[in-house]
Design a protein around this motif. Sequence first.
Motif, mmCIF file in Angstrom:
data_model
loop_
_atom_site.group_PDB
_atom_site.id
_atom_site.type_symbol
_atom_site.label_atom_id
_atom_site.label_comp_id
_atom_site.label_asym_id
_atom_site.label_seq_id
_atom_site.Cartn_x
_atom_site.Cartn_y
_atom_site.Cartn_z
ATOM 1 N N ASN A 143 38.836 37.193 44.214
ATOM 2 C CA ASN A 143 39.982 36.477 44.783
ATOM 3 C C ASN A 143 39.555 35.198 45.493
ATOM 4 O O ASN A 143 40.124 34.123 45.269
ATOM 5 C CB ASN A 143 40.729 37.373 45.781
ATOM 6 C CG ASN A 143 41.222 38.664 45.181
ATOM 7 O OD1 ASN A 143 40.623 39.710 45.379
ATOM 8 N ND2 ASN A 143 42.302 38.611 44.426
ATOM 9 N N GLU A 180 42.973 26.941 35.317
ATOM 10 C CA GLU A 180 44.256 27.646 35.441
ATOM 11 C C GLU A 180 44.068 29.164 35.514
ATOM 12 O O GLU A 180 45.046 29.909 35.528
ATOM 13 C CB GLU A 180 45.155 27.297 34.254
ATOM 14 C CG GLU A 180 45.507 25.816 34.191
ATOM 15 C CD GLU A 180 46.364 25.471 32.990
ATOM 16 O OE1 GLU A 180 46.666 26.388 32.186
ATOM 17 O OE2 GLU A 180 46.727 24.299 32.840
ATOM 18 N N GLU A 181 42.845 29.607 35.578
ATOM 19 C CA GLU A 181 42.530 31.041 35.519
ATOM 20 C C GLU A 181 43.002 31.775 36.775
ATOM 21 O O GLU A 181 42.829 31.289 37.893
ATOM 22 C CB GLU A 181 41.018 31.207 35.361
ATOM 23 C CG GLU A 181 40.596 32.552 34.818
ATOM 24 C CD GLU A 181 39.179 32.495 34.263
ATOM 25 O OE1 GLU A 181 38.924 33.187 33.271
ATOM 26 O OE2 GLU A 181 38.338 31.747 34.809
ATOM 27 N N THR A 182 43.592 32.946 36.572
ATOM 28 C CA THR A 182 44.004 33.782 37.699
ATOM 29 C C THR A 182 42.890 34.777 38.033
ATOM 30 O O THR A 182 41.956 34.971 37.251
ATOM 31 C CB THR A 182 45.278 34.572 37.364
ATOM 32 O OG1 THR A 182 44.982 35.500 36.293
ATOM 33 C CG2 THR A 182 46.420 33.654 36.959
ATOM 34 N N ARG A 249 47.098 31.584 42.282
ATOM 35 C CA ARG A 249 46.348 32.148 41.147
ATOM 36 C C ARG A 249 45.205 33.052 41.613
ATOM 37 O O ARG A 249 44.837 34.000 40.923
ATOM 38 C CB ARG A 249 45.855 31.050 40.212
ATOM 39 C CG ARG A 249 44.829 30.116 40.727
ATOM 40 C CD ARG A 249 44.637 28.893 39.821
ATOM 41 N NE ARG A 249 43.550 28.057 40.297
ATOM 42 C CZ ARG A 249 42.296 28.105 39.858
ATOM 43 N NH1 ARG A 249 41.960 28.942 38.888
ATOM 44 N NH2 ARG A 249 41.367 27.324 40.360
ATOM 45 N N SER A 252 46.756 36.540 42.064
ATOM 46 C CA SER A 252 47.536 37.065 40.941
ATOM 47 C C SER A 252 46.657 37.883 39.992
ATOM 48 O O SER A 252 45.560 37.437 39.638
ATOM 49 C CB SER A 252 48.154 35.891 40.175
ATOM 50 O OG SER A 252 48.864 36.334 39.040
ATOM 51 N N PHE A 274 53.484 34.923 40.844
ATOM 52 C CA PHE A 274 52.300 35.273 40.060
ATOM 53 C C PHE A 274 51.709 34.103 39.268
ATOM 54 O O PHE A 274 50.497 33.931 39.230
ATOM 55 C CB PHE A 274 52.630 36.401 39.077
ATOM 56 C CG PHE A 274 53.113 37.657 39.737
ATOM 57 C CD1 PHE A 274 52.219 38.545 40.307
ATOM 58 C CD2 PHE A 274 54.468 37.941 39.807
ATOM 59 C CE1 PHE A 274 52.664 39.706 40.925
ATOM 60 C CE2 PHE A 274 54.925 39.096 40.427
ATOM 61 C CZ PHE A 274 54.019 39.979 40.993
ATOM 62 N N VAL A 275 52.565 33.348 38.601
ATOM 63 C CA VAL A 275 52.089 32.252 37.746
ATOM 64 C C VAL A 275 52.917 31.012 38.036
ATOM 65 O O VAL A 275 54.158 31.077 38.083
ATOM 66 C CB VAL A 275 52.193 32.611 36.247
ATOM 67 C CG1 VAL A 275 51.598 31.499 35.380
ATOM 68 C CG2 VAL A 275 51.490 33.932 35.950
#
Length: 338
Positions: A143, A180-182, A249, A252, A274-275
């Motif tokens: 995280n 853009e990775e969560t 992100r 998420s 979430f997004v």
Amino acid sequence: MNFFIKLQDKISEFKLQINYMKKFPKIVFIGSTNFSLFSLKELYMKQYNIVGVITSPDNPIHKNEKYFSPVKKYALENNIPFLQPGNLLDDTFLKNLKAWNADIQIVVSFKILPKKVWDLPKMGSFNLHASLLPQYRGAAPINWVIINGENKTGLTTFFIEEKIDSGKILFQKEIEIGKEETAGELEYKLKKMSGSMIIKTLEKIMKKQIKPIDQKNINSLKYAPKISTKNCRIQWDDPSIESIYNKIRGLSPHPAAWTLLFFHKKKFVRFKIFVVKKILKKHSIPIGLIFNISSSEMRISVKEGFISIIEGQIEGKKRMNIKNLINGIKIRKNLFVR
């Protein structure tokens, strides 16, 4: 004829190696989460000698139902002995653990072990941590690397010692973090790497081909403490849109960033996000106002532009894409978050 004799000798030698591998080393695997499960499966499928598993106690979900950890489920399915200590210093637990007479213990995603546990095996206990130590010691490295806007992270295996996540490093593997990775997507990438990392570490320890390295003393250490509900609340007045975007992100899909949405009947409800996508744009719209709400878009005003919601969850409802979420909102004017 000589060829066949040599071939039979090679086959016999290979069989002896496999049988030896099954007997030595005797491994105790310690873990509870789905992340742990990837490593346990790798060890089991490659026929290492797992003499037992330590996992967390069952959690009651309802009155007559209990939740088993993924590791316990796998142990039950494959007849692997397991222990579920409530107290890691309990005499009965320690007695049963000693009876397994493990050569080595492998720890993946578990709580802090007391010395009486990690110091038992003659070959030691090693841990797999989801960061490039010494950076991001703590419970939630996946995280925090995203929340802090890092562009790389990785896995580290290290021998367990007194200080948390501070033992001598065995191996590290670095990967890039997508813009853009969560956290969920990054966790999956790291999980897929974890099994081979455990095997590589174990093999090198067995063959005495590894030289543990002290962790470097770095002045600007970044930590990864446990995420609390309070940590997850979005501060819309943050001057950096990038910081807001990274927080969403980085949390998420779990535990999820949240805010309070001014909803119908003049009340606030919790709204998990979430997004999103970020839109950099100068404007004079008040911060936190939900702007340009339509059948397929919902923008929230921030200092440097807008956060456009792609997936969210209003309290009492399911997680939805923006189109379905907007369809459930009857009042579309004067909406804001705080």
